[in-house]
Design a protein around this motif. Structure first.
Motif, PDB file in Angstrom:
ATOM      1  N   UNK A  49       0.841  -1.196   0.000  1.00 58.41           N
ATOM      2  CA  UNK A  49       0.000   0.000   0.000  1.00 58.41           C
ATOM      3  C   UNK A  49       0.878   1.249   0.000  1.00 58.41           C
ATOM      4  N   UNK A  50       0.376   2.308  -0.633  1.00 54.51           N
ATOM      5  CA  UNK A  50       1.107   3.574  -0.703  1.00 54.51           C
ATOM      6  C   UNK A  50       0.291   4.686  -0.067  1.00 54.51           C
ATOM      7  N   UNK A  51       0.995   5.602   0.612  1.00 56.04           N
ATOM      8  CA  UNK A  51       0.380   6.803   1.188  1.00 56.04           C
ATOM      9  C   UNK A  51      -0.823   6.484   2.065  1.00 56.04           C
ATOM     10  N   UNK A  52      -0.716   5.390   2.823  1.00 58.46           N
ATOM     11  CA  UNK A  52      -1.759   4.975   3.764  1.00 58.46           C
ATOM     12  C   UNK A  52      -3.105   4.755   3.086  1.00 58.46           C
ATOM     13  N   UNK A  53      -3.071   4.389   1.808  1.00 57.56           N
ATOM     14  CA  UNK A  53      -4.310   4.111   1.091  1.00 57.56           C
ATOM     15  C   UNK A  53      -4.871   2.744   1.431  1.00 57.56           C
ATOM     16  N   UNK A  54      -6.127   2.517   1.033  1.00 54.53           N
ATOM     17  CA  UNK A  54      -6.799   1.250   1.322  1.00 54.53           C
ATOM     18  C   UNK A  54      -6.668   0.243   0.187  1.00 54.53           C
ATOM     19  N   UNK A  55      -6.299   0.721  -1.008  1.00 53.18           N
ATOM     20  CA  UNK A  55      -6.217  -0.166  -2.163  1.00 53.18           C
ATOM     21  C   UNK A  55      -4.767  -0.570  -2.414  1.00 53.18           C
ATOM     22  N   UNK A  56      -4.509  -1.863  -2.625  1.00 55.08           N
ATOM     23  CA  UNK A  56      -3.138  -2.301  -2.916  1.00 55.08           C
ATOM     24  C   UNK A  56      -2.662  -1.761  -4.262  1.00 55.08           C
ATOM     25  N   UNK A  57      -1.355  -1.694  -4.427  1.00 51.89           N
ATOM     26  CA  UNK A  57      -0.781  -1.110  -5.641  1.00 51.89           C
ATOM     27  C   UNK A  57      -0.955  -1.994  -6.867  1.00 51.89           C
ATOM     28  N   UNK A  58      -1.052  -3.298  -6.670  1.00 50.95           N
ATOM     29  CA  UNK A  58      -1.137  -4.196  -7.813  1.00 50.95           C
ATOM     30  C   UNK A  58       0.242  -4.539  -8.349  1.00 50.95           C
ATOM     31  N   UNK A  59       0.272  -5.364  -9.400  1.00 52.24           N
ATOM     32  CA  UNK A  59       1.536  -5.878  -9.924  1.00 52.24           C
ATOM     33  C   UNK A  59       2.466  -4.770 -10.415  1.00 52.24           C
ATOM     34  N   UNK A  60       1.981  -3.929 -11.317  1.00 50.14           N
ATOM     35  CA  UNK A  60       2.842  -2.909 -11.917  1.00 50.14           C
ATOM     36  C   UNK A  60       3.323  -1.909 -10.871  1.00 50.14           C
ATOM     37  N   UNK A  61       2.417  -1.456 -10.015  1.00 47.93           N
ATOM     38  CA  UNK A  61       2.791  -0.477  -8.999  1.00 47.93           C
ATOM     39  C   UNK A  61       3.766  -1.043  -7.985  1.00 47.93           C
ATOM     40  N   UNK A  62       3.559  -2.297  -7.589  1.00 49.49           N
ATOM     41  CA  UNK A  62       4.466  -2.925  -6.626  1.00 49.49           C
ATOM     42  C   UNK A  62       5.854  -3.087  -7.221  1.00 49.49           C
ATOM     43  N   UNK A  63       5.926  -3.550  -8.468  1.00 48.82           N
ATOM     44  CA  UNK A  63       7.221  -3.717  -9.127  1.00 48.82           C
ATOM     45  C   UNK A  63       7.956  -2.382  -9.212  1.00 48.82           C
ATOM     46  N   UNK A  64       7.248  -1.332  -9.585  1.00 50.68           N
ATOM     47  CA  UNK A  64       7.877  -0.011  -9.703  1.00 50.68           C
ATOM     48  C   UNK A  64       8.411   0.475  -8.362  1.00 50.68           C
ATOM     49  N   UNK A  65       7.616   0.329  -7.303  1.00 50.75           N
ATOM     50  CA  UNK A  65       8.011   0.876  -6.009  1.00 50.75           C
ATOM     51  C   UNK A  65       9.173   0.108  -5.376  1.00 50.75           C
ATOM     52  N   UNK A  66       9.191  -1.215  -5.493  1.00 47.31           N
ATOM     53  CA  UNK A  66      10.313  -1.948  -4.891  1.00 47.31           C
ATOM     54  C   UNK A  66      11.604  -1.665  -5.654  1.00 47.31           C
ATOM     55  N   UNK A  67      11.499  -1.422  -6.953  1.00 47.36           N
ATOM     56  CA  UNK A  67      12.702  -1.050  -7.707  1.00 47.36           C
ATOM     57  C   UNK A  67      13.206   0.323  -7.268  1.00 47.36           C
ATOM     58  N   UNK A  68      12.296   1.274  -7.086  1.00 49.34           N
ATOM     59  CA  UNK A  68      12.707   2.602  -6.630  1.00 49.34           C
ATOM     60  C   UNK A  68      13.295   2.544  -5.222  1.00 49.34           C
ATOM     61  N   UNK A  69      12.709   1.737  -4.358  1.00 52.26           N
ATOM     62  CA  UNK A  69      13.248   1.593  -3.007  1.00 52.26           C
ATOM     63  C   UNK A  69      14.700   1.138  -3.034  1.00 52.26           C
ATOM     64  N   UNK A  70      14.999   0.253  -3.958  1.00 50.97           N
ATOM     65  CA  UNK A  70      16.317  -0.366  -3.974  1.00 50.97           C
ATOM     66  C   UNK A  70      17.335   0.353  -4.846  1.00 50.97           C
ATOM     67  N   UNK A  71      16.904   1.283  -5.681  1.00 50.55           N
ATOM     68  CA  UNK A  71      17.851   1.931  -6.590  1.00 50.55           C
ATOM     69  C   UNK A  71      18.006   3.426  -6.359  1.00 50.55           C
ATOM     70  N   UNK A  72      17.089   4.062  -5.642  1.00 51.66           N
ATOM     71  CA  UNK A  72      17.173   5.518  -5.495  1.00 51.66           C
ATOM     72  C   UNK A  72      17.648   5.959  -4.113  1.00 51.66           C
ATOM     73  N   UNK A  73      18.004   5.016  -3.246  1.00 53.99           N
ATOM     74  CA  UNK A  73      18.510   5.392  -1.921  1.00 53.99           C
ATOM     75  C   UNK A  73      19.874   6.062  -2.055  1.00 53.99           C
TER      76      UNK A  73
END
Length: 332
Positions: A240-264
């Motif tokens: 989930x993003x920004x304390x929302x109630x709806x999960x990000x789904x496949x595309x959104x999850x893939x994008x966010x975990x990549x950003x977590x690991x590459x933009x630090x």
């Protein structure tokens, strides 16, 4: 409130006057600090013969995200020594300056060559603390030979007084002050200039399974796209993003975990340890990541028996709040 200072031998020391409560900081060579420690019998968080080695934080400054840990854990070790990963030394030898001359110039010695009582009191706190706090901070710096700059700060608390030693690999800053200034000092340690980058930060707030956070970092580090895809598919319905109630789904999850690991751009690991009333050692951790838009804390929690992590923005002053809570916990 009455405060009692304790010498290394456990006997009460004279209470400091008003002037002694003024925060003090002095920059010294490693040899000068070691000379002071020798004269007062103060154990130091590095070996006098050690050379600089990359810390766990330095080695993790690739795509892998560090393990977030919080709270406290008790062990049977009765001696609250700092975790080995944060107590590895890196202050470097000085420039050949005579340590005693340096200490005299800094007015840290009396006329007969003994440590000034105020300095001796500060080192007594460092040598026999009630709680230990070790800060390990790394930030990307392209101009540095290693590609990053690192600061290590060892902070010790006893009877309302704090003594610190900090280094960025050269001189050592020795400081001492009342504990009501501790939050400001910790914030000073983690107030950094963010490197310039065109990288995009992940969402401000992310809530995801611990397994996905760690597994995605390892998969990216090993270039295992198949493993990453499997992890994303397994957990896409629970990110989930920004304390929302709806999960990000496949595309959104893939994008966010990549950003977590590459933009630090940097990482902070703070270890707090101390003795509980039973004599058992207790340890707690604070983990932060630095992104292009600022610091984010990694706060672990459990939901429905599943280990999860909430990644959310924090300001430097927040570190003092988290450390204070952990200090209370390890001493309880």
């Amino acid at each position: 409130m009455t405060r009692v200072s304790i010498r290394l031998d456990g006997t009460p020391a004279p209470s400091p006057g008003l002037l002694a409560r003024v925060p003090r900081r002095v920059r010294l060579s490693r040899q000068a600090v070691e000379a002071l420690a020798d004269r007062t019998g103060t154990p130091l968080p590095w070996s006098a013969s050690a050379t600089a080695e990359p810390s766990r934080t330095e080695r993790s400054l690739g795509p892998q995200v560090p393990t977030p840990r919080g709270g406290d854990a008790a062990t049977s070790d009765p001696d609250p020594q700092p975790d080995a990963a944060t107590s590895d030394p890196d202050p470097q030898p000085g420039d050949g300056t005579d340590p005693e001359a340096e200490l005299r110039e800094a007015r840290l010695l009396t006329a007969d060559g003994q440590p000034h009582p105020e300095v001796a009191g500060a080192l007594a706190v460092f040598g026999a603390p009630e709680a230990l706090v070790d800060v390990d901070l790394s930030v990307r710096r392209n101009q540095a030979a290693s590609g990053f700059a690192q600061v290590r700060s060892w902070q010790r608390l006893r009877a309302g007084r704090v003594t610190t030693m900090a280094t960025a690999g050269g001189a050592v800053e020795l400081g001492w002050f009342d504990d009501d200034l501790w939050q400001v000092d910790l914030a000073r340690t983690v107030t950094v200039t963010r490197p310039r980058t065109t990288a995009r930060a992940p969402e401000q707030v992310l809530d995801l399974p611990h397994e996905l956070l760690l597994g995605s970092g390892e998969a990216l580090r090993l270039h295992r796209g198949d493993v990453l895809a499997e992890l994303v598919a397994r957990h896409a319905g629970s990110v989930f993003a920004d304390d929302g109630d709806l999960p990000l789904g496949l595309a959104g999850t893939d994008e966010q975990v990549r950003l977590l690991n590459t933009s630090a751009l940097g990482r902070l690991r703070t270890v707090v340890s101390g003795l509980g009333p039973t004599g058992a050692r207790k340890v707690g951790w604070v983990s932060w990541l630095l992104f292009p838009d600022g610091w984010r804390a990694l706060t672990p929690y459990s939901s429905g028996g599943v280990a999860r992590v909430r990644i959310h923005p924090v300001e430097p002053l927040r570190l003092g709040v988290d450390v204070a809570a952990l200090v209370t916990g390890v001493r309880a």
